[in-house]
Write a protein that holds these residues in place. Structure first.
Motif, PDB file in Angstrom:
ATOM      1  N   GLY A  39      -3.331   0.736   6.665  1.00 43.47           N
ATOM      2  CA  GLY A  39      -2.068   1.374   6.336  1.00 43.47           C
ATOM      3  C   GLY A  39      -1.624   1.154   4.909  1.00 43.47           C
ATOM      4  O   GLY A  39      -0.993   2.028   4.295  1.00 43.47           O
ATOM      5  N   ALA A  40      -1.923  -0.018   4.340  1.00 48.68           N
ATOM      6  CA  ALA A  40      -1.497  -0.319   2.973  1.00 48.68           C
ATOM      7  C   ALA A  40      -2.205   0.540   1.939  1.00 48.68           C
ATOM      8  O   ALA A  40      -1.681   0.758   0.842  1.00 48.68           O
ATOM      9  CB  ALA A  40      -1.742  -1.798   2.667  1.00 48.68           C
ATOM     10  N   THR A  41      -3.385   1.046   2.311  1.00 46.71           N
ATOM     11  CA  THR A  41      -4.155   1.885   1.385  1.00 46.71           C
ATOM     12  C   THR A  41      -4.634   3.151   2.093  1.00 46.71           C
ATOM     13  O   THR A  41      -5.834   3.346   2.302  1.00 46.71           O
ATOM     14  CB  THR A  41      -5.369   1.113   0.827  1.00 46.71           C
ATOM     15  N   ILE A 102       5.030   8.865  11.106  1.00 41.89           N
ATOM     16  CA  ILE A 102       5.209   9.239   9.705  1.00 41.89           C
ATOM     17  C   ILE A 102       6.203   8.298   9.034  1.00 41.89           C
ATOM     18  O   ILE A 102       7.192   7.877   9.643  1.00 41.89           O
ATOM     19  CB  ILE A 102       5.671  10.709   9.578  1.00 41.89           C
ATOM     20  N   GLU A 103       5.893   7.933   7.789  1.00 39.42           N
ATOM     21  CA  GLU A 103       6.771   7.139   6.935  1.00 39.42           C
ATOM     22  C   GLU A 103       6.931   7.854   5.601  1.00 39.42           C
ATOM     23  O   GLU A 103       6.070   8.638   5.200  1.00 39.42           O
ATOM     24  CB  GLU A 103       6.168   5.754   6.648  1.00 39.42           C
ATOM     25  N   GLU A 104       8.024   7.560   4.913  1.00 41.13           N
ATOM     26  CA  GLU A 104       8.164   8.023   3.537  1.00 41.13           C
ATOM     27  C   GLU A 104       7.366   7.115   2.614  1.00 41.13           C
ATOM     28  O   GLU A 104       7.225   5.912   2.859  1.00 41.13           O
ATOM     29  CB  GLU A 104       9.632   8.027   3.125  1.00 41.13           C
ATOM     30  N   GLY A 105       6.804   7.689   1.553  1.00 42.22           N
ATOM     31  CA  GLY A 105       6.053   6.909   0.581  1.00 42.22           C
ATOM     32  C   GLY A 105       4.559   7.103   0.714  1.00 42.22           C
ATOM     33  O   GLY A 105       4.082   7.787   1.633  1.00 42.22           O
ATOM     34  N   LEU A 106       3.810   6.482  -0.198  1.00 42.43           N
ATOM     35  CA  LEU A 106       2.364   6.648  -0.258  1.00 42.43           C
ATOM     36  C   LEU A 106       1.606   5.492   0.382  1.00 42.43           C
ATOM     37  O   LEU A 106       0.409   5.322   0.151  1.00 42.43           O
ATOM     38  CB  LEU A 106       1.917   6.834  -1.711  1.00 42.43           C
ATOM     39  N   SER A 107       2.296   4.692   1.181  1.00 44.64           N
ATOM     40  CA  SER A 107       1.630   3.663   1.974  1.00 44.64           C
ATOM     41  C   SER A 107       2.311   3.585   3.328  1.00 44.64           C
ATOM     42  O   SER A 107       3.455   4.034   3.485  1.00 44.64           O
ATOM     43  CB  SER A 107       1.673   2.296   1.275  1.00 44.64           C
ATOM     44  N   PHE A 108       1.603   3.033   4.307  1.00 46.02           N
ATOM     45  CA  PHE A 108       2.117   2.965   5.676  1.00 46.02           C
ATOM     46  C   PHE A 108       2.153   1.500   6.082  1.00 46.02           C
ATOM     47  O   PHE A 108       1.129   0.910   6.427  1.00 46.02           O
ATOM     48  CB  PHE A 108       1.209   3.766   6.623  1.00 46.02           C
ATOM     49  N   ASP A 109       3.352   0.878   6.021  1.00 44.67           N
ATOM     50  CA  ASP A 109       3.440  -0.559   6.279  1.00 44.67           C
ATOM     51  C   ASP A 109       3.974  -0.881   7.666  1.00 44.67           C
ATOM     52  O   ASP A 109       4.149  -2.050   8.017  1.00 44.67           O
ATOM     53  CB  ASP A 109       4.290  -1.253   5.213  1.00 44.67           C
ATOM     54  N   SER A 222       3.388   9.364   4.447  1.00 39.96           N
ATOM     55  CA  SER A 222       2.151   8.802   4.988  1.00 39.96           C
ATOM     56  C   SER A 222       2.152   8.924   6.499  1.00 39.96           C
ATOM     57  O   SER A 222       3.205   8.815   7.138  1.00 39.96           O
ATOM     58  CB  SER A 222       2.008   7.328   4.585  1.00 39.96           C
ATOM     59  N   ILE A 223       0.960   9.136   7.054  1.00 43.21           N
ATOM     60  CA  ILE A 223       0.817   9.365   8.493  1.00 43.21           C
ATOM     61  C   ILE A 223      -0.228   8.425   9.079  1.00 43.21           C
ATOM     62  O   ILE A 223      -1.224   8.085   8.426  1.00 43.21           O
ATOM     63  CB  ILE A 223       0.469  10.843   8.764  1.00 43.21           C
ATOM     64  N   TRP A 224       0.018   8.028  10.313  1.00 45.35           N
ATOM     65  CA  TRP A 224      -0.865   7.144  11.072  1.00 45.35           C
ATOM     66  C   TRP A 224      -1.265   7.841  12.361  1.00 45.35           C
ATOM     67  O   TRP A 224      -0.413   8.312  13.108  1.00 45.35           O
ATOM     68  CB  TRP A 224      -0.126   5.844  11.373  1.00 45.35           C
ATOM     69  N   LEU A 225      -2.569   7.939  12.616  1.00 43.76           N
ATOM     70  CA  LEU A 225      -3.104   8.463  13.867  1.00 43.76           C
ATOM     71  C   LEU A 225      -3.783   7.326  14.613  1.00 43.76           C
ATOM     72  O   LEU A 225      -4.622   6.617  14.050  1.00 43.76           O
ATOM     73  CB  LEU A 225      -4.136   9.568  13.607  1.00 43.76           C
ATOM     74  N   ARG A 226      -3.455   7.152  15.894  1.00 44.18           N
ATOM     75  CA  ARG A 226      -4.079   6.090  16.672  1.00 44.18           C
ATOM     76  C   ARG A 226      -4.070   6.466  18.156  1.00 44.18           C
ATOM     77  O   ARG A 226      -3.319   7.348  18.576  1.00 44.18           O
ATOM     78  CB  ARG A 226      -3.352   4.751  16.495  1.00 44.18           C
TER      79      ARG A 226
END
Length: 271
Positions: A39-41, A102-109, A222-226
């Motif tokens: 997520g950080a990168t 989804i989060e705002e910004g270019l990393s997903f923390d 930024s988006i996370w799929l899991r």
């Protein structure tokens, strides 16, 4: 309801919105390699193009954990109007009720917290239960936007119960179910997506997300799929952007679409 939708579409047309029918390949894991597992990168995809932006990804959790993280930019003067699920493939077929956040910004923390049981989704701008019954609809972005609301207030409970009632699985899909998996079990999972989640549960609605107005405006996201099993899910997602000719039109469109889609999701599933 039909008149309401026609009114919304007519108002959108009057705003001078221009869309593109050309589909742009935003990313394809088959030809471009695995999206970031960290997520950080997240994988940086740059700016969305005007119109359809197609992303093809495969992810799972299981023994060989393979989540997908990626970031993109909605340019100034454009808005994200929908995230459409074009396809859902697993082998064997399985409805695992995956997750898209989804989060705002270019990393997903964001990480799921074991200590913040009151608001386990705190830190997310929005999220949705990714599932095969979203294919061909614009449910994903709308459910993300309304994820700050409980499933009764947002209408999610109605949506997933309608999906289960409409016999969503074909005989061919049922024949591919893994051992021990039944149609009734998968329908129950769908229904549970519209109920309040409990500690330790993997499917259910959880509070804490910020939520947002529709459409989603310019910025970095930024988006996370899991998902939670060994079975790998392959999806094609279409990030559809449109251009608004005048800045004041964005506010008008946000209000109209936001109110209209809250009404739709509260009364029926999306088409």
């Amino acid at each position: 309801m039909k008149k309401t939708l026609i009114s919304i579409l007519s108002f959108i047309a009057s705003l001078g919105i221009v869309s593109s029918a050309q589909a742009f390949s935003l990313y394809d894991e088959v030809s471009e390699g695995d999206l970031s597992n960290v997520g950080a990168t997240p994988t940086q995809l740059g700016s969305l193009t005007l119109g359809n932006n197609l992303l093809r990804a495969t992810f799972n959790r299981g023994i060989n954990t393979d989540p997908d993280y990626f970031s993109f930019t909605i340019p100034q003067g454009q808005i994200l109007t929908e995230i459409k699920l074009n396809s859902w493939n697993t082998s064997p077929f399985f409805e695992d009720i995956a997750f898209i956040g989804i989060e705002e910004g270019l990393s997903f923390d964001f990480v799921f917290s074991n200590t913040n049981n009151a608001n386990p989704a705190a830190g997310l701008l929005g999220w949705s239960h990714l599932r095969s019954t979203q294919i061909g609809t614009d449910k994903i972005l709308t459910e993300m936007a309304l994820s700050n609301l409980d499933p009764i207030s947002s209408g999610l409970a109605i949506v997933v119960n309608e999906e289960a009632d409409n016999n969503p699985y074909t005989p061919e899909q049922i024949a591919q179910f893994p051992s021990g998996v039944t149609e009734d079990l998968l329908k129950a999972n769908l229904r549970s997506a519209g109920t309040i989640g409990t500690t330790g549960s993997t499917v259910g609605w959880f509070p804490g997300a910020t939520g947002f107005k529709l459409p989603l405006g310019p910025g970095n996201y930024s988006i996370w799929l899991r998902q939670g099993s060994d079975i790998r899910i392959s999806v094609e997602l279409d990030f559809n952007t449109q251009k608004v000719s005048e800045p004041r039109s964005v506010l008008g469109l946000t209000l109209v679409l936001g109110l209209g889609l809250v009404t739709v999701i509260s009364k029926r599933k999306f088409n």
